[in-house]
Design an enzyme around this catalytic site. Structure first.
Site, PDB file in Angstrom:
ATOM      1  N   ALA B  50       0.813  -1.200   0.000  1.00 22.27           N
ATOM      2  CA  ALA B  50       0.000   0.000   0.000  1.00 22.27           C
ATOM      3  C   ALA B  50       0.853   1.258   0.000  1.00 22.27           C
ATOM      4  O   ALA B  50       1.205   1.789   1.046  1.00 22.27           O
ATOM      5  CB  ALA B  50      -0.915  -0.023   1.214  1.00 22.27           C
ATOM      6  N   THR B  51       1.198   1.704  -1.174  1.00 22.46           N
ATOM      7  CA  THR B  51       2.007   2.915  -1.314  1.00 22.46           C
ATOM      8  C   THR B  51       2.234   3.163  -2.809  1.00 22.46           C
ATOM      9  O   THR B  51       1.784   2.378  -3.641  1.00 22.46           O
ATOM     10  CB  THR B  51       3.371   2.736  -0.622  1.00 22.46           C
ATOM     11  OG1 THR B  51       4.008   3.991  -0.557  1.00 22.46           O
ATOM     12  CG2 THR B  51       4.259   1.797  -1.393  1.00 22.46           C
ATOM     13  N   THR B  52       2.922   4.220  -3.139  1.00 16.91           N
ATOM     14  CA  THR B  52       3.362   4.382  -4.527  1.00 16.91           C
ATOM     15  C   THR B  52       4.795   4.881  -4.538  1.00 16.91           C
ATOM     16  O   THR B  52       5.105   5.890  -3.911  1.00 16.91           O
ATOM     17  CB  THR B  52       2.498   5.412  -5.285  1.00 16.91           C
ATOM     18  OG1 THR B  52       1.135   4.998  -5.195  1.00 16.91           O
ATOM     19  CG2 THR B  52       2.894   5.479  -6.750  1.00 16.91           C
ATOM     20  N   LYS B  83      10.260   6.502   2.364  1.00 19.89           N
ATOM     21  CA  LYS B  83      10.339   5.242   1.613  1.00 19.89           C
ATOM     22  C   LYS B  83      11.452   5.253   0.581  1.00 19.89           C
ATOM     23  O   LYS B  83      11.631   4.292  -0.155  1.00 19.89           O
ATOM     24  CB  LYS B  83       9.008   4.981   0.906  1.00 19.89           C
ATOM     25  CG  LYS B  83       7.822   4.931   1.852  1.00 19.89           C
ATOM     26  CD  LYS B  83       6.529   4.929   1.081  1.00 19.89           C
ATOM     27  CE  LYS B  83       5.362   5.145   2.041  1.00 19.89           C
ATOM     28  NZ  LYS B  83       4.101   5.317   1.299  1.00 19.89           N
TER      29      LYS B  83
END
Lengths: 252, 272
Positions: B50-52, B83
């Site tokens: 769950a991220t980009t 991240k």
């Protein structure tokens, strides 16, 4: 033999003579504090090594033994640095707790082989007063220069050579010179340690030592590393480029 | 588990050739789980990245960007997650997936490269670095199968001596590595991002590898903003709290973290 204390002492003494003879042909190593951090200098190939972010090693001895001790030191520092943090890696602990007992043991177990190596560790602190130089001998003995304003340490093949270099560095003013001056000083100190003076002879002046250093260098290759006090990255170890060293050997 | 720390040596050397196995021997890294474990549930291998995160090659090198949101299910737990991580002076790893595993992998990787340099007295090659990450992912497969610990990273590096200098890789959760020619994106918001980057690269004014740094930042901001439009797990740009995506570039000069003020300025001028 262990049951006969005298013979054990005799065996150790013989072993000490043997190791000293084996080490006597090494090239000296000089470590000193200068304006930007700590400089380690020697002549010869691959005798200065990175152990961890703030710790460097210089070694004289059998390449195989040096390699084993070097690997052990890196493994210990790396696991400590990973498990906790780089700030928790301590040279004192590395030398006293880990390396010294192993080297002492190997030296005194007269049926096994001793480590044919002497090590000089340097650890850079936040200020020059926190810099630490530790010399670990083949028998596990650790020596540290008693305080004083001049911060340096030498690693020499013979006792005589060590005395000469220490005498030389005590005599010369240093501590806040720039990189070029620090290299000059280290090179001169190295030359002072190379000269096999006659017993009781007085250490020649710096000019005299400098005049003959080129000759003593011969085909030798200079090697130098720096621990930078204000490095941009957490890794403070840096190798001095050959071209900077070449400038040193071209002058007389 | 007690960290092993410095212990007296028995033999003086243990003969470790790589850092992860040294850590395992000291109880500092878990052993790979057998990959033939039974699946815990059918839902176990649902993608939970769950991220980009995205990266593409531009004129100077590679730009790597990531949003700042960390989620647990439907809850936003953290809005300043980092991240995009520096592994060494010329390598960046961006992470999508379970944070605990991802950050540990990044830490193991960073220490592995240094351990290699110190013991082998030379830098690890680009191929070696790419493989090292692949190996960590494969060792993690057992946890992926159990539904915990999926990590899908991007790895960008710059080697001035090689040609091409800029290298970009993305991975799947099993450790397969793919070298990207122009761009890569992973995480739950990545389908939208891939669309945008493909479009820009093919029909934009210039292909991505020819645009300058400012233009690259704008493309990355627009891509992340688009991803956050449809994907709840992507933070995009938080105008209230003034939280902007994290962006780093790697080029011949090393790694540069783009200052937030500059990203903010470009955002207000060209994106908002």
């Amino acid at each position: 033999m262990i049951e006969e204390p005298y013979r054990w002492v005799e065996a150790i003494a013989t072993r000490r003579d043997y190791v000293e003879t084996q080490l006597s042909s090494g090239s000296p190593i000089i470590a000193l504090t200068f304006a930007d951090g700590i400089l380690l200098f020697t002549v010869g190939q691959q005798k200065l090594f990175e152990i961890y972010d703030r710790i460097a090693l210089g070694a004289i001895g059998h390449p195989g033994d040096i390699e084993r001790l070097r690997m052990a030191a890196i493994e210990l520092a790396s696991t400590e640095g990973f498990a906790r943090s780089a700030a928790d890696v301590s040279l004192r602990r590395l030398a006293y707790y880990s390396l010294s007992p192993v080297m002492k043991n190997a030296f005194e177990q007269i049926y096994g082989a001793p480590f044919l190596a002497r090590l000089l560790f340097a650890e850079i602190g936040a200020t020059p007063a926190e810099d630490l130089f530790l010399r670990v001998e083949y028998d596990g003995a650790i020596s540290q220069k008693k305080s004083g304003n001049k911060r340096f340490a030498v690693l020499a093949p013979t006792k005589k050579s060590a005395e000469q270099m220490e005498q030389f560095l005590e005599r010369e003013d240093h501590g806040d010179e720039d990189m070029t001056a620090a290299l000059e000083l280290a090179f001169d100190a190295w030359a002072a340690g190379q000269k096999q003076a006659e017993e009781g002879a007085v250490l020649p002046g710096r000019e005299e030592i400098r005049a003959c250093r080129r000759e003593r260098l011969g085909d030798g290759i200079m090697e130098a590393v720096v621990l930078e006090r204000r490095a941009r990255s957490p890794v403070q170890y840096r190798t001095v480029e050959q071209k900077q060293l070449a400038a040193l050997s071209e002058q007389v | 588990m007690e960290p092993a720390g410095v212990q007296p040596l028995e033999s003086g050397v243990s003969g470790a050739t790589d850092f992860p196995s040294l850590l395992r021997r000291n109880g500092l890294l878990r052993a790979p789980i057998e990959t033939n474990v039974t699946k815990v549930r059918d839902a176990a291998i649902l993608p939970t990245q769950a991220t980009t995160i995205l990266a593409f090659k531009f004129a100077d090198g590679v730009l790597v960007a990531g949003d700042r949101r960390a989620t647990a299910g439907n809850t936003v737990v953290y809005d300043r997650a980092d991240k995009v991580l520096e592994i060494d002076e010329h390598s960046i790893m961006a992470i999508a997936g379970v944070p605990a595993t991802a950050w540990e992998m990044a830490r193991v990787l960073e220490h592995s490269f240094q351990f290699f340099r110190r013991t082998q007295l030379q830098e690890m090659s680009v191929d070696g670095k790419v493989r090292a990450l692949s190996k960590l992912l494969r060792d993690n497969l057992g946890f992926v199968m159990q539904g915990v610990g999926v990590v899908v990273p991007i790895f960008a590096t710059f080697d001035a001596k090689a040609s091409p200098s800029a290298r970009l890789y993305f991975y799947d959760a099993m450790g397969a590595q793919f070298e990207a020619a122009d761009f890569a994106a992973t995480g739950s918001g990545s389908p939208a991002v891939r669309g945008i980057l493909y479009y820009e690269n093919t029909w934009g004014k210039k292909p991505l590898h020819k645009i300058g740094e400012d233009e690259a930042v704008v493309v990355a901001l627009r891509a992340l903003d688009t991803a956050s439009e449809a994907d709840t797990a992507t933070g995009g740009i938080d105008r209230h709290a003034r939280i902007f995506p994290m962006m780093k570039t790697v080029s011949a000069d090393g790694i540069k973290t783009l200052p937030e003020e500059r990203i903010a300025e470009l955002f207000h001028k060209r994106v908002a």
